[in-house]
Motif scaffolding. Structure first.
Motif, PDB file in Angstrom:
ATOM      1  N   LEU A  73       0.812  -1.210   0.000  1.00 55.53           N
ATOM      2  CA  LEU A  73       0.000   0.000   0.000  1.00 55.53           C
ATOM      3  C   LEU A  73       0.849   1.265   0.000  1.00 55.53           C
ATOM      4  CD1 LEU A  73      -3.066  -0.834   2.242  1.00 55.53           C
ATOM      5  CD2 LEU A  73      -2.958  -0.567  -0.224  1.00 55.53           C
ATOM      6  N   GLY A  74       2.131   1.094  -0.262  1.00 54.73           N
ATOM      7  CA  GLY A  74       2.948   2.270  -0.520  1.00 54.73           C
ATOM      8  C   GLY A  74       3.604   2.861   0.703  1.00 54.73           C
ATOM      9  N   LEU A  75       4.072   4.061   0.520  1.00 54.95           N
ATOM     10  CA  LEU A  75       4.908   4.735   1.513  1.00 54.95           C
ATOM     11  C   LEU A  75       4.094   5.795   2.241  1.00 54.95           C
ATOM     12  CD1 LEU A  75       7.850   5.055  -0.998  1.00 54.95           C
ATOM     13  CD2 LEU A  75       7.731   3.416   0.877  1.00 54.95           C
ATOM     14  N   ASN A  76       3.002   5.349   2.884  1.00 57.38           N
ATOM     15  CA  ASN A  76       2.099   6.332   3.498  1.00 57.38           C
ATOM     16  C   ASN A  76       2.761   7.118   4.631  1.00 57.38           C
ATOM     17  OD1 ASN A  76       1.936   4.340   5.580  1.00 57.38           O
ATOM     18  ND2 ASN A  76       0.205   3.407   4.518  1.00 57.38           N
ATOM     19  N   ALA A  77       3.596   6.458   5.428  1.00 58.42           N
ATOM     20  CA  ALA A  77       4.247   7.177   6.526  1.00 58.42           C
ATOM     21  C   ALA A  77       5.196   8.249   5.995  1.00 58.42           C
ATOM     22  CB  ALA A  77       5.002   6.195   7.414  1.00 58.42           C
ATOM     23  N   LEU A  78       5.907   7.936   4.921  1.00 57.06           N
ATOM     24  CA  LEU A  78       6.816   8.926   4.338  1.00 57.06           C
ATOM     25  C   LEU A  78       6.038  10.096   3.751  1.00 57.06           C
ATOM     26  CD1 LEU A  78       9.558   6.802   2.544  1.00 57.06           C
ATOM     27  CD2 LEU A  78       9.745   8.088   4.667  1.00 57.06           C
TER      28      LEU A  78
END
Length: 233
Positions: free
Chosen positions: A122-127
Motif C-alpha cells: 500500500l505504498g509509503l504512506n508514513a513517508l
C-alpha cells in the motif's frame, strides 16, 4: 522506531517466558525471511522523498497522488515474487531452509509475510505523511498501535505461543497500514484505492490465496511450488 522495536522485542520476551527457547527459535527463524518483503519498499524511499518534496513545493496535488500510487504499484509488483514464496510456499520453504524440526514455522512465516507485504504494497504512506508534516498523527498512531500490540501479545501468547504471536503481529501491521492510509486520505488528499488499482490488488490476493490453498491441500514440493509461484507472479 522505538515503538517498532518495542512491539517485536516484547513478543519475543513473552515467548521465552511462557514457552521457552525452542518456541522463540521457531518464531525468530521466520522473522528475517518475512522481512524480505520490505526490501523493495526500503529501496524506493531514497527516490520517493525528494520527488514528493519537489511536487509539494510546486503545489502539484495530482502529481503527488500519481507519484504515490505508481510507487505503490511498482513496489507491489516487484515484491510479489518474494511474497508468493514466503506466504504461499512457507511450509516447504522453512523445511528446506531450516530442517524438519522447524516445520511449525511455516504458519508463522505466512502470517508475518502477509503483514509485511500488506504494509509494503500500500505504498509509503508514513513517508508521505512526513513530507506533509503530519508528525502528530504519525506519533499518535504509532503509540496507539504499539499499546494495542503489547496488550494483544500479552493476552494471546501465553495460550497460543508463537502462532498467536504471528497472528497478532500480522494484524498489528495491517491495522497500522490502514490507519496510515486513513491519515493519508484526510491529511494529504491522496486518493484511496480506486478501479484499476483495486483490480490489481484483488488479482494478487486471488492468485496468492489459490496457491496457498493448493499448497495446503496437495502439498506441492518446493520446486513445483516455485514454478506455480512464478506463474502467479
Amino acid at each position: 522506531d522505538l515503538f517498532l522495536i518495542l512491539r517485536g522485542t516484547f513478543a519475543v520476551l513473552l515467548l521465552e517466558h511462557f514457552h521457552g527457547s525452542e518456541t522463540v527459535a521457531a518464531y525468530q527463524a521466520a522473522v528475517p525471511v518475512a522481512r524480505l518483503n520490505t526490501i523493495v519498499r526500503a529501496s524506493f524511499t531514497f527516490l520517493f522523498v525528494p520527488a514528493a518534496m519537489r511536487l509539494l513545493l510546486r503545489g502539484d496535488r495530482d502529481g503527488m497522488d500519481d507519484l504515490y500510487w505508481k510507487s505503490a504499484i511498482w513496489i507491489t509488483l516487484l515484491t510479489l515474487p518474494i511474497f508468493v514464496v514466503t506466504f504461499a510456499l512457507s511450509d516447504p520453504l522453512t523445511v528446506r531452509m531450516f530442517g524438519n524440526r522447524y516445520a511449525d514455522s511455516g504458519f508463522i512465516l505466512s502470517c508475518l509475510a502477509l503483514g509485511q507485504f500488506f504494509s509494503s504494497s500500500l505504498g509509503l504512506n508514513a513517508l508521505m505523511l512526513r513530507v506533509y508534516g503530519r508528525v502528530r498523527y504519525i506519533m499518535a498512531t504509532d503509540v496507539a498501535v504499539s499499546i494495542l500490540a503489547v496488550v494483544a501479545h500479552g493476552l494471546v501468547i501465553p495460550r497460543f505461543g508463537a502462532a498467536g504471536a504471528a497472528v497478532v503481529s500480522c494484524s498489528v501491521m495491517v491495522l497500522h497500514c490502514i490507519l496510515g492510509q486513513v491519515g493519508l486520505y484526510h491529511g494529504t488528499g491522496v486518493h484511496l484505492l480506486n478501479g484499476p488499482y483495486l483490480r490489481l490488488y484483488a488479482s494478487i490476493a486471488a492468485g496468492s490465496g489459490a496457491l496457498l490453498l493448493g499448497q495446503r491441500f496437495f502439498g506441492f514440493p518446493l520446486g513445483a511450488g516455485l514454478a506455480l509461484g512464478a506463474g502467479v507472479s
